[in-house]
Design a protein around this motif. Structure first.
Motif, short mmCIF file in Angstrom:
data_model
loop_
_atom_site.label_atom_id
_atom_site.label_comp_id
_atom_site.label_asym_id
_atom_site.label_seq_id
_atom_site.Cartn_x
_atom_site.Cartn_y
_atom_site.Cartn_z
N ILE A 52 0.88 -1.17 0.00
CA ILE A 52 0.00 0.00 0.00
C ILE A 52 0.91 1.22 0.00
O ILE A 52 1.68 1.44 0.94
N ILE A 53 0.85 1.98 -1.06
CA ILE A 53 1.83 3.02 -1.30
C ILE A 53 1.16 4.23 -1.92
O ILE A 53 0.17 4.10 -2.65
N ASP A 54 1.67 5.41 -1.61
CA ASP A 54 1.33 6.64 -2.32
C ASP A 54 2.64 7.29 -2.73
O ASP A 54 3.66 7.14 -2.04
N ALA A 55 2.60 8.03 -3.83
CA ALA A 55 3.84 8.61 -4.34
C ALA A 55 3.58 10.00 -4.90
O ALA A 55 2.47 10.35 -5.29
N ILE A 56 4.64 10.78 -4.90
CA ILE A 56 4.67 12.07 -5.60
C ILE A 56 5.82 12.00 -6.59
O ILE A 56 6.97 11.75 -6.21
N VAL A 57 5.51 12.20 -7.85
CA VAL A 57 6.51 12.15 -8.91
C VAL A 57 6.72 13.58 -9.41
O VAL A 57 5.76 14.32 -9.63
N ALA A 58 7.96 13.98 -9.57
CA ALA A 58 8.27 15.33 -10.02
C ALA A 58 7.60 15.62 -11.37
O ALA A 58 7.60 14.78 -12.27
N GLU A 59 7.00 16.79 -11.46
CA GLU A 59 6.33 17.18 -12.70
C GLU A 59 7.31 17.32 -13.86
O GLU A 59 6.95 17.12 -15.01
N ASP A 60 8.51 17.71 -13.52
CA ASP A 60 9.56 17.91 -14.52
C ASP A 60 10.90 17.79 -13.79
O ASP A 60 10.94 17.64 -12.58
N ILE A 61 11.98 17.85 -14.53
CA ILE A 61 13.29 17.80 -13.88
C ILE A 61 13.38 18.96 -12.89
O ILE A 61 13.17 20.10 -13.23
N GLY A 62 13.68 18.63 -11.62
CA GLY A 62 13.84 19.66 -10.62
C GLY A 62 12.55 20.29 -10.16
O GLY A 62 12.59 21.36 -9.55
N LYS A 63 11.39 19.66 -10.39
CA LYS A 63 10.13 20.30 -10.04
C LYS A 63 9.20 19.35 -9.31
O LYS A 63 8.39 18.65 -9.91
N LEU A 64 9.35 19.28 -7.98
CA LEU A 64 8.29 18.73 -7.15
C LEU A 64 7.19 19.78 -7.04
O LEU A 64 7.41 20.96 -7.31
N PRO A 65 6.00 19.36 -6.59
CA PRO A 65 4.90 20.34 -6.56
C PRO A 65 5.02 21.35 -5.42
O PRO A 65 4.14 22.19 -5.27
N ASP A 66 6.04 21.30 -4.61
CA ASP A 66 6.27 22.28 -3.55
C ASP A 66 7.75 22.62 -3.51
O ASP A 66 8.58 21.94 -4.11
N VAL A 67 8.08 23.67 -2.78
CA VAL A 67 9.46 24.14 -2.74
C VAL A 67 10.38 23.12 -2.07
O VAL A 67 11.53 22.96 -2.47
N THR A 68 9.88 22.42 -1.03
CA THR A 68 10.70 21.43 -0.34
C THR A 68 10.07 20.05 -0.45
O THR A 68 8.86 19.91 -0.63
N ALA A 69 10.89 19.02 -0.30
CA ALA A 69 10.38 17.66 -0.39
C ALA A 69 9.40 17.36 0.73
O ALA A 69 8.38 16.70 0.51
N SER A 70 9.67 17.86 1.93
CA SER A 70 8.78 17.58 3.05
C SER A 70 7.43 18.28 2.87
O SER A 70 6.38 17.73 3.25
N ALA A 71 7.41 19.47 2.30
CA ALA A 71 6.15 20.15 2.04
C ALA A 71 5.33 19.41 0.99
O ALA A 71 4.10 19.33 1.08
N ALA A 72 6.01 18.83 0.00
CA ALA A 72 5.29 18.04 -1.00
C ALA A 72 4.61 16.83 -0.37
O ALA A 72 3.50 16.45 -0.74
N LEU A 73 5.26 16.21 0.62
CA LEU A 73 4.69 15.04 1.27
C LEU A 73 3.41 15.37 2.02
O LEU A 73 2.57 14.50 2.26
N ALA A 74 3.24 16.63 2.43
CA ALA A 74 2.02 17.02 3.15
C ALA A 74 0.78 16.83 2.29
O ALA A 74 -0.34 16.79 2.83
#
Length: 883
Positions: A52-74
């Motif tokens: 059972i897994i959830d993931a966030i994949v970068a929209e583009d090179i160097g582009k998570l949906p938030d400024v920091t990795a931890s904020a994206a996990l929220a």
């Protein structure tokens, strides 16, 4: 060159990161850029996973949906974070902070800790974040909450030469400072006479310059001469920091034949922090006179008053120069001859943390008359104060009270190796057999040295100090409830540039304090793991597949330190060595039932355990310096050993701590109705034991100030259970106009009922099961998206209901400190005017709502609000490019 990256490839790489292999792109490729394909890739990971897994994949090179990795996990269903210092931190999965972190499937940590802070990963260096909520035998043991795997990129992810990067400027509203973030990735691959070779290097930097402003009421209560209850004082805390995190990751892949691949991965991760914190305590005790008293509705407690002749306000300016260097080098081989797949991987990690700290303690030259309000009735509420005849922004009103000098070093290193084999059978009901082994040899150590000198008797004013005195930035920019906001203090550079001169005033020799062997520990831990797992599949009218496995882990730990007994009024020291060994058997079972091609049911049972952190096992005991109010001073009314705030704090570990254990039950129903559309509902239960609490108790010590001990202790049994609901979709529905199909929504909600027995000392006063710290009962995310042509935008709201921060024993009464509900709103948008250029704009913490905490101070449940903490609002503008 745009990134050719199929959804199937995303899944292949996800599973392969656990064993080191990187998959090639499939022949049927899609262009994975932007919100849509980020969601599509994450959805494929979730749908096809064994766990059972959830993931966030970068929209583009160097582009998570938030400024920091931890904020994206929220944004992930069931993940909760705490915010502060301009970023998100303390990542929890389903409310549990006991998680493990891996990097490309390998264990990673910082210094003597067991984990690495997710915010230490610059977003520009992350390809995906994978949140495992259930385990399988082939995974490194997750925490009770689960595991977060940070996945970087490799050269075989790309077809040919790739050059991409970003540069972003940031403005922090409270600190009024500018900073920047950026990354640069270069990757290529070549066909040579000895096979295909690829190389990649990625540089990234994350910077933040923040100011968090906190106003508070003291948690100690006392009575006025008229018998009315009020807090013992009020305070202001400005937490300021200039932090930057450099990072470099590199990878080489060599595929001499179609079934053989060698690889080498390298990572450098740094942290540099210059923190300057200002604390002011404004007492309400002493030979105090009260006027203009306004009582609360109960007629017993004070809401506001004018106070004269109270004890003199004092505080400190704290300066920390911190540095972390973490290195990991790893290599391995993937061999796939026919149905057999063999992966061997070995890694070495080395991490050091150093910190120098200097506190310049101060006191006002006199005690000003002040208006106090312990219970503000408008806006954010809380406590405020206003000096009537005193200028806190005038350096001439400050005296040197003391100097605290500290040096600290933490270090950790390990060698980890694993061998994984998977054999694909020809049996219809048994698709594959997996076996493997892992070895880890880990060292951890901590050294510290401190010294303190009380200097109020010198009568030395701020203007006489060999440092630069400057205004401290005004906080509380989001409301005007706190009248006193401007203070002065030494600057960071002048303190560390003239630290030996300050030491000379304090009577200290030049140079840093010597390490105190009484504050040191070292540890060694060896872990041996073997596992076996079957992947099965059969048809009972409906296709069913899943895994069944067992992981056995042998742990051998030894710790050395020094024990300090301070409860008798005289320090007694003795060296202490502790060793422990135990074996855990961790079974797992999962089943996936394909009800329809788009609807599937998952069932899972696992057992997990989390080892205590090394600092929690630390057998040494340390003492904080005595607070200044312990020293009798005629100029400070109420000072001396009898002062209610004259308490010395003792910190220590507990080498006898048991691991946290949990039996985990999961069921989820997942409906995938489009490439980017899904609906899922899940229920879970965790039967836990041995949660770790810090027992905080006050002890009366003969001929000495009272002692407040702070020691970790195991709690009893507990249970966490709840539900998760998640929905994601773009409006790709027939009949809608083309422009409307650019809108999308992500929504998820988590309910958790979490309770556990506390540690024995706490349990005697709070029997039965109590709320688990840091777990909100309700949490949800609501994200609105738009993506059409060159425009992309996202508005994200994150909410957490109230939760227990910690259990506190104050004045002999034990009760939880609660954080009130909090919602945060973030916005990001981008414009792509040309194929390879994207302009971005982001705002974090739009609402600017403060964190609010409170605590009952008696059995009747009476409370004063404790803190109001105002976090940074951060604006950023940037550009990304790809060639």
């Amino acid at each position: 060159m745009m990134l050719g990256f199929s959804a199937a490839t995303v899944w292949a790489q996800t599973t392969d990161t656990q064993t080191g292999e990187s998959a090639q792109a499939s022949s049927s490729e899609i262009i994975v850029t932007g919100l849509r394909y980020s969601l599509q890739s994450a959805q494929q990971i979730k749908k096809n996973s064994d766990q059972i897994i959830d993931a966030i994949v970068a929209e583009d090179i160097g582009k998570l949906p938030d400024v920091t990795a931890s904020a994206a996990l929220a944004r992930v269903t069931g993940v909760q974070v705490s915010r502060g210092a301009g970023e998100a931190a303390q990542v929890q999965i389903r409310g549990l902070p006991d998680i493990s972190t891996t990097y490309n499937g390998r264990e990673i940590f910082t210094a003597e800790n067991r984990f690495v802070a997710i915010q230490d990963f610059p977003a520009g260096g992350v390809a995906a974040l994978e949140v495992y909520k259930s385990s399988t035998a082939n995974l490194i043991e997750p925490g009770i909450g689960g595991q977060v795997n940070v996945r970087s990129r490799r050269p075989f992810d790309f077809d040919e030469l790739e050059v991409s990067g970003s540069l972003t400027g940031l403005l922090s509203e409270q600190s009024q400072n500018y900073d920047w973030n950026g990354n640069l990735l270069v990757s290529s691959r070549w066909d040579t006479g000895v096979g295909e070779i690829g190389a990649l290097v990625n540089f990234a930097m994350t910077n933040i310059n923040f100011l968090d402003a906190t106003r508070e009421n003291d948690r100690f209560m006392d009575m006025t001469p008229d018998g009315f209850v009020r807090p013992n004082g009020q305070g202001i805390f400005y937490g300021r920091g200039d932090r930057w995190r450099p990072s470099v990751n590199a990878a080489i892949q060599w595929r001499p034949t179609a079934d053989l691949e060698f690889y080498v991965d390298g990572l450098f991760q740094g942290y540099r922090g210059h923190d300057s914190n200002h604390w002011l305590f404004v007492p309400t005790f002493g030979d105090t006179q009260y006027s203009n008293v306004v009582l609360r509705e109960d007629g017993r407690t004070i809401r506001s008053a004018t106070i004269t002749n109270a004890a003199t306000p004092d505080g400190f300016d704290e300066f920390r120069d911190a540095r972390t260097n973490t290195y990991q080098i790893a290599g391995g081989v993937v061999f796939t001859p026919g149905p057999l797949r063999v992966v061997a991987d070995i890694a070495y990690t080395d991490s050091t943390f150093t910190e120098k700290q200097a506190n310049v303690d101060y006191a006002f030259t006199r005690s000003p008359v002040r208006n106090v309000n312990f219970d503000v009735q408008n806006g954010a509420g809380g406590g405020t104060f206003d000096f009537l005849d005193f200028n806190a922004a005038d350096p001439n009103n400050y005296l040197l009270r003391g100097l605290y000098d500290r040096v600290h070093e933490g270090a950790g290193a390990d060698i980890q190796a694993r061998l994984d084999l998977e054999y694909e059978t020809d049996l219809s009901w048994l698709s594959s057999i997996q076996v493997g082994a892992r070895f880890n040899d880990r060292n951890a150590s901590r050294n510290s040295g401190t010294r303190y000198a009380g200097l109020l008797g010198l009568g030395m004013g701020y203007s006489e100090l060999p440092v630069t005195i400057a205004p401290i930035g005004r906080g509380f920019r989001y409301d005007n409830l706190q009248p006193e906001t401007q203070f002065v203090g030494p600057t960071f550079d002048s303190v560390f540039g003239n630290l030996d001169a300050l030491r000379s005033i304090a009577g200290f020799p030049a140079g840093s304090p010597e390490f105190n062997p009484l504050e040191a520990f070292n540890a060694n831990e060896k872990a041996y793991a073997i596992y076996a797992q079957l992947k099965y599949a059969f048809d009972i009218g409906l296709p069913v597949d899943g895994t069944i496995g067992l992981r056995a882990v042998r742990t051998e730990t030894s710790l050395n330190g020094t024990l300090r007994d301070v409860t008798t009024g005289a320090d007694v020291f003795s060296p202490v060595s502790e060793s422990n060994e135990y074996t855990d058997y961790l079974p797992n079972f999962s089943a996936r039932v394909e009800l329809t091609p788009d609807l599937q049911l998952r069932l899972a049972y696992t057992e997990t355990r989390t080892r205590p952190n090394f600092d929690q096992l630390n057998p040494s005991t340390t003492l904080d310096p005595l607070p200044g109010v312990c020293v009798t001073d005629p100029a400070v009314p109420g000072s001396g050993p009898d002062n209610a705030n004259c308490i010395q704090t003792s910190f220590g570990g507990n080498p006898n701590l048991a691991p946290l254990e949990s039996k985990n039950y999961d069921i989820s129903l997942e409906y995938y109705f489009s490439d980017t559309g899904s609906f899922a509902v899940a229920a879970f239960r965790r039967d836990t034991s041995n949660f770790i609490f810090r027992d905080i108790a006050d002890i009366s010590v003969p001929n000495a100030p009272d002692l407040r001990t702070n020691t970790p202790t195991n709690g009893g049994d507990g249970r966490m259970q709840g539900i998760e609901v998640a929905f994601t979709s773009f409006l790709d529905f027939a009949g809608l106009p083309d422009w409307a199909r650019g809108f999308g929504v992500q929504a998820n909600y988590t309910y958790i009922d979490a309770a556990t027995e506390l540690s024995p000392d706490f349990r005697a006063r709070l029997p039965g099961k109590q709320p688990v710290p840091l777990v909100s009962k309700h949490a949800f995310n609501l994200v609105g998206m738009y993506e059409r042509g060159p425009v992309s935008a996202r508005l994200a709201y994150n909410y957490r209901s109230k939760f227990v921060v910690e259990y506190q024993d104050i004045q002999g009464f034990l009760s939880p400190l609660y954080q009130k509900p909090l919602g945060t709103l973030d916005f990001s948008t981008s414009l792509t005017p040309a194929e390879n250029i994207t302009i971005t704009f982001d705002v974090q913490n739009i609402l600017g709502q403060p964190i609010k905490t409170y605590r009952a101070y008696n059995a009747a449940g009476d409370t004063y609000d404790f803190q109001r903490k105002y976090l940074e609002r951060v604006y950023s503008v940037g550009v990304r490019f790809r060639f």
